[in-house]
Design a protein around this motif. Sequence first.
Motif, mmCIF file in Angstrom:
data_model
loop_
_atom_site.group_PDB
_atom_site.id
_atom_site.type_symbol
_atom_site.label_atom_id
_atom_site.label_comp_id
_atom_site.label_asym_id
_atom_site.label_seq_id
_atom_site.Cartn_x
_atom_site.Cartn_y
_atom_site.Cartn_z
ATOM 1 N N SER A 55 0.821 -1.201 0.000
ATOM 2 C CA SER A 55 0.000 0.000 0.000
ATOM 3 C C SER A 55 0.857 1.254 0.000
ATOM 4 O O SER A 55 1.885 1.313 -0.666
ATOM 5 C CB SER A 55 -0.947 -0.019 1.208
ATOM 6 N N THR A 59 -2.314 6.307 4.153
ATOM 7 C CA THR A 59 -3.558 6.299 3.391
ATOM 8 C C THR A 59 -4.671 6.968 4.188
ATOM 9 O O THR A 59 -4.641 6.997 5.410
ATOM 10 C CB THR A 59 -3.980 4.868 3.037
ATOM 11 N N SER A 60 -5.642 7.502 3.461
ATOM 12 C CA SER A 60 -6.796 8.127 4.088
ATOM 13 C C SER A 60 -7.939 8.150 3.084
ATOM 14 O O SER A 60 -7.751 8.593 1.939
ATOM 15 C CB SER A 60 -6.466 9.556 4.521
ATOM 16 N N LEU A 61 -9.104 7.691 3.516
ATOM 17 C CA LEU A 61 -10.277 7.748 2.643
ATOM 18 C C LEU A 61 -10.642 9.183 2.298
ATOM 19 O O LEU A 61 -11.259 9.441 1.269
ATOM 20 C CB LEU A 61 -11.464 7.056 3.313
ATOM 21 N N ALA A 72 -6.421 3.662 0.170
ATOM 22 C CA ALA A 72 -7.206 3.512 1.402
ATOM 23 C C ALA A 72 -8.449 2.667 1.157
ATOM 24 O O ALA A 72 -8.807 1.818 1.988
ATOM 25 C CB ALA A 72 -7.583 4.884 1.961
ATOM 26 N N GLU A 75 -7.374 -0.913 0.946
ATOM 27 C CA GLU A 75 -7.119 -1.437 2.294
ATOM 28 C C GLU A 75 -8.414 -1.763 3.006
ATOM 29 O O GLU A 75 -8.536 -2.806 3.659
ATOM 30 C CB GLU A 75 -6.327 -0.424 3.124
ATOM 31 N N GLN A 76 -9.380 -0.859 2.911
ATOM 32 C CA GLN A 76 -10.675 -1.082 3.554
ATOM 33 C C GLN A 76 -11.333 -2.350 3.000
ATOM 34 O O GLN A 76 -11.871 -3.162 3.748
ATOM 35 C CB GLN A 76 -11.577 0.136 3.349
#
Length: 136
Positions: A55, A59-61, A72, A75-76
Amino acid sequence: PELLRAALRGCDALFATYFVRFVDGSGDPHARAAANLANLFDAAAAEGVKVVFSSHTRTSLDSPFSYIAGKARAEQSLRESGANYAIVRPCGIFGDTPAESILMNNAAWVLRRSPLFLTAGDGGQPFQPVHVRDMA
């Protein structure tokens, strides 16, 4: 999805390094990549295959950058898939050839031509690049 399951059948682990770096002008390729990975992770979970996903360090949505938000989302999806997983977060990958060391070569180019090299934050964040063979 069934083709993915069939391809994964009998595998012990999946090392997922797939993603898209550049926007090609046709929608959001990072969202498409995240959706493709969600299908892959679901197939891996259904077949009992462990997943290692490469990744991004942060990360951030909610990121305004589609690449980071897409990572992100991937990953989710992995977390929600039910697969046994690990997420690897290399901050830079380098190798033995220029093609394997794009980020490091770009940084070296800037360092050779500029009197300073700016970093985000207070400069105290660790930067630990990973050799391409160690990623394998």
